[in-house]
Design an enzyme around this catalytic site. Structure first.
Site, PDB file in Angstrom:
ATOM      1  N   HIS A 142      15.547  25.468  16.544  1.00  0.00           N
ATOM      2  CA  HIS A 142      15.119  25.094  15.346  1.00  0.00           C
ATOM      3  C   HIS A 142      13.910  24.027  15.826  1.00  0.00           C
ATOM      4  CE1 HIS A 142      18.118  27.189  13.105  1.00  0.00           C
ATOM      5  NE2 HIS A 142      17.254  26.951  11.982  1.00  0.00           N
ATOM      6  N   LYS A 146      14.925  18.736  12.757  1.00  0.00           N
ATOM      7  CA  LYS A 146      16.113  19.323  12.046  1.00  0.00           C
ATOM      8  C   LYS A 146      17.196  18.120  12.349  1.00  0.00           C
ATOM      9  CE  LYS A 146      19.179  23.338  11.457  1.00  0.00           C
ATOM     10  NZ  LYS A 146      19.266  22.955   9.862  1.00  0.00           N
TER      11      LYS A 146
END
Length: 254
Positions: A142, A146
């Protein structure tokens, strides 16, 4: 017309949900909730859910776990269903969701993509058999902003695999030093970098062969569309806890 209150409307996903909502003829966002109320918006925005005085049918939550208690109280007070797309809840948050689902309809999924949930259904059917001759590892990637790791989606996939296997298994979150692999491990590895929207790779590594099941999100729009579909699904439902499996079961026979 299904009327939605969007919690976290000015976040990355909130903005994407607003854009995606224009593609739906039978729903509309009538209000937003965000700590930033100075940004221009096509609908009224309130600092918190308690200030919202707009009639609506569903709450859609793309925010942070800290918002859950006030959202739950609002849902109970107004007998309103909620779609929870936020991840990273602690035990207290999990209990709030469980208790809330006894009073109103709650739709919850760690990942709103239809594709990743189809993969999750496939894992239910193959993991027990493949575990006999394969080592299982999950790699998730990600963007560098995040907050939670591993991702809620990675945990969802890992728990699906674990619950499908009769033998005792344990999660191994990364490895360092001497790390000869044990058979009962299910490896989970988190990578953070750049602006990666989301990638999940499930690896079954056997003797002489490797099976990989991979899902890559190219755009956040896929999550926004899924969340809005969930709003349509949950509207009018009885109290209970629902997820993407319920939508898939209505449309796909796996």
């Amino acid at each position: 017309m299904i009327r939605i209150i969007l919690n976290g409307c000015f976040g990355k996903m909130g903005k994407m949900v607003t854009q995606a909502s224009y593609k739906f003829e039978n729903l509309t966002i009538v209000a937003g909730i965000d700590v930033n109320t100075n940004t221009t918006s096509p609908y009224p925005v309130f600092n918190n859910i308690d200030e919202c005085n707009i009639d609506a049918d569903v709450i859609l939550d793309f925010s942070r776990p800290a918002a859950l208690p006030s959202l739950a109280k609002y849902c109970i007070k107004n007998n309103m269903p909620i779609v929870i797309c936020t991840t990273g809840f602690d035990l207290e948050g999990e209990n709030i969701i469980s208790n809330l689902s006894k009073k109103v309809a709650v739709f919850r999924s760690a990942n709103m993509s239809v594709g990743i949930n189809v993969i999750n259904n496939i894992l239910k059917k193959i993991s027990s058999y493949l575990y006999k001759g394969f080592d299982i590892e999950i790699i998730e990637k990600h963007h560098n902003q995040k907050i939670d790791a591993p991702s809620g989606t990675a945990l969802m996939l890992a728990n699906t695999i674990k619950s499908s296997i009769e033998e005792e298994t344990i999660f191994s979150h990364g490895r360092v030093g001497e790390c000869k692999r044990h058979k009962k491990e299910i490896g989970i590895h988190a990578i953070r970098g750049g602006n990666i929207v989301g990638e999940h790779d499930i690896i079954f590594a056997g003797q002489g062969e490797i099976i990989e099941i991979k899902h890559s999100a190219i755009s956040r729009e896929v999550f926004a569309i899924g969340a809005l579909d969930a709003c349509k699904f949950i509207h009018g439902k009885q109290n209970g806890l629902y997820n993407m499996d319920n939508i898939i079961d209505e449309n796909i026979s796996l």
